[in-house]
Design an enzyme around this catalytic site. Structure first.
Site, PDB file in Angstrom:
ATOM      1  N   MET A  16       0.812  -1.219   0.000  1.00 39.13           N
ATOM      2  CA  MET A  16       0.000   0.000   0.000  1.00 39.13           C
ATOM      3  C   MET A  16       0.854   1.282   0.000  1.00 39.13           C
ATOM      4  SD  MET A  16      -3.045  -1.404   0.419  1.00 39.13           S
ATOM      5  CE  MET A  16      -4.239  -0.358   1.246  1.00 39.13           C
ATOM      6  N   CYS A  17       0.196   2.396  -0.385  1.00 40.66           N
ATOM      7  CA  CYS A  17       0.792   3.728  -0.258  1.00 40.66           C
ATOM      8  C   CYS A  17       0.766   4.108   1.225  1.00 40.66           C
ATOM      9  CB  CYS A  17       0.004   4.755  -1.058  1.00 40.66           C
ATOM     10  SG  CYS A  17      -0.062   4.387  -2.821  1.00 40.66           S
ATOM     11  N   PRO A  18       1.770   4.775   1.736  1.00 47.02           N
ATOM     12  CA  PRO A  18       2.988   5.186   1.046  1.00 47.02           C
ATOM     13  C   PRO A  18       4.151   4.230   1.275  1.00 47.02           C
ATOM     14  CG  PRO A  18       2.859   6.336   3.129  1.00 47.02           C
ATOM     15  CD  PRO A  18       1.744   5.314   3.119  1.00 47.02           C
ATOM     16  N   ILE A  19       3.843   3.036   1.817  1.00 45.70           N
ATOM     17  CA  ILE A  19       4.921   2.081   2.095  1.00 45.70           C
ATOM     18  C   ILE A  19       5.666   1.706   0.801  1.00 45.70           C
ATOM     19  CG2 ILE A  19       5.462  -0.194   3.123  1.00 45.70           C
ATOM     20  CD1 ILE A  19       4.314   1.874   5.122  1.00 45.70           C
ATOM     21  N   ASN A  20       4.888   1.587  -0.299  1.00 45.13           N
ATOM     22  CA  ASN A  20       5.535   1.240  -1.571  1.00 45.13           C
ATOM     23  C   ASN A  20       6.577   2.278  -1.981  1.00 45.13           C
ATOM     24  OD1 ASN A  20       3.583   3.154  -2.148  1.00 45.13           O
ATOM     25  ND2 ASN A  20       2.279   1.742  -3.299  1.00 45.13           N
TER      26      ASN A  20
END
Lengths: 78, 325
Positions: A16-20
């Site tokens: 998921m954003c913002p982990i990516n």
């Protein structure tokens, strides 16, 4: 379009954003300037956000390939 | 002895305060940014912080003053981004104002006049920001703060169509926009812009992957420009969508968009002329939205003349509650 050779790959499908973006950033930080990272990103929010952030950080997106439900991006580190 | 800050100069509503020879006019106090609290003799002192921005140095100094004068040692962030020092005894007004003055901090105002403008972070540090909202808020505060109007007059600046500063709820709101322009030679047909566009204004050609752009769907957020890997999408022009006649409160009204790409340099003129129209057409105590409904949006637009003149015709982008007759 000629294939650009990737020095590293990162599959971010399901992330998921913002982990990516954070994972992308960390990966790029471990690489040398000029090297190319191949990134796999889901359609939808990830592909809406991550390329913008990569550009904001000054890197260059050198290749984009649309697959079924996801994208493959090649990023050259600045 | 009568303190000059709370000296009674009018015959309006008078409320006696103990410990004083004179009487306090609460309307006069409000115009000075002192807001009566529920507690006897205590007031909130509203500071003037355009765009909600303060230097850390000033904040430290304000904090010392607040600590000294607030009987409860608390401040409150007002809904319009200014700091309010709570529980201040009215007998201390002169002292607190003098101390704030020394650190260059002014007291705000309430009542029927141009209020402190609010603003989001804007293009200085927010990635979505398209306009320098902070700079604009500072300019408006400097040029127009306190100008008398028939009723309160609120302005705000949002840097992008997400509209965090709620320009749709302002008497006069300015929201940043960018017009995208596509240049074919740089386009590789990667389709990222189609993905980046949250409004379905871009559809990729099935054969080439190149964008087909529908301006009617576009909100002018610039996501396509920011996402494009090759710079095929460029910014043609930046500006502000101008919205008039919005308000919140008991009976909220959504502002009507009246201009699409007002450049930065025309913002002061737009505000100046809007205040002139408002003062000339509204009854005392009437918000601009009521005046617009009564007199007609057409009268306002005619008065604004060339100020809102645009290169391309206006497209309706919101719920137009105030249609020009």
């Amino acid at each position: 379009m000629s294939e650009i050779k990737a020095d590293a790959t990162l599959d971010l499908r399901g992330v998921m954003c913002p982990i990516n973006f954070v994972k992308t950033k960390l990966k790029l930080e471990a690489m040398e300037a000029g090297q190319v990272l191949e990134l796999t990103l889901d359609s939808g929010e990830p592909i809406q956000n991550v390329p913008k952030s990569i550009k904001d950080e000054g890197h260059t997106i050198v290749e984009v390939k649309k697959e079924d439900g996801y994208f493959r991006l090649k990023i050259q580190k600045s | 002895m009568t303190d000059h800050f709370i000296e009674d100069k009018t015959n309006k509503v008078e409320v006696g305060l103990s410990g004083l020879d004179g009487k306090v006019n609460f309307n006069d106090l409000k115009s000075g940014g002192f807001i009566k609290q529920r507690q006897k003799d205590l007031f909130a002192v509203r500071l003037r912080c355009p765009g909600g921005k303060l230097s850390t140095k000033k904040l430290v100094e304000i904090s010392k003053i607040a600590d000294k004068y607030s009987k409860k040692g608390v401040v409150h962030f007002s809904f319009r981004q200014s700091l309010e020092i709570l529980y201040v005894d009215y007998k201390e007004f002169k002292n607190i104002v003098a101390e704030l003055e020394k650190i260059g901090q002014k007291v705000a105002s309430c009542g029927p006049r141009v209020r402190v403008p609010t603003a989001c972070g804007g293009c200085e540090y927010n990635p979505n920001g398209l306009t320098d909202t902070q700079k604009m808020a500072e300019m408006v505060d400097h040029k127009f703060f306190g100008t008398p109007t028939p009723h309160k007059f609120k302005t705000s600046f949002s840097g992008c169509p997400i509209d965090c500063a709620r320009t749709k709820e302002m008497d006069l709101g300015f929201q940043g926009v960018v017009e995208p322009e596509w240049s074919e030679p740089e386009c590789t047909g990667c389709t990222i812009c189609e993905q980046a566009c949250k409004e379905d204004a871009i559809v990729s050609d099935e054969e080439t992957g190149k964008p087909i752009f529908d301006a009617k769907m576009c909100l002018y957020c610039g996501d396509c420009i920011r996402a494009c890997p090759t710079g095929a999408w460029k910014a043609k022009r930046y500006g502000h969508i101008v919205r008039i006649g919005g308000k919140h409160g008991r009976h909220p009204v959504e502002a009507a968009p009246v201009c699409e790409f007002l450049p930065d340099e025309k913002v002061p003129e737009a505000i100046q002329k809007t205040i002139e129209w408002y003062n000339a057409n509204a009854r005392r105590g009437e918000r601009i939205t009521t005046a617009l409904k009564r007199v007609g949006l057409g009268s306002y637009l005619a008065f604004m003349g060339d100020t809102y003149k645009m290169e391309k015709p206006f497209t309706d982008m919101g719920t137009l509650k105030l249609k020009a007759e």
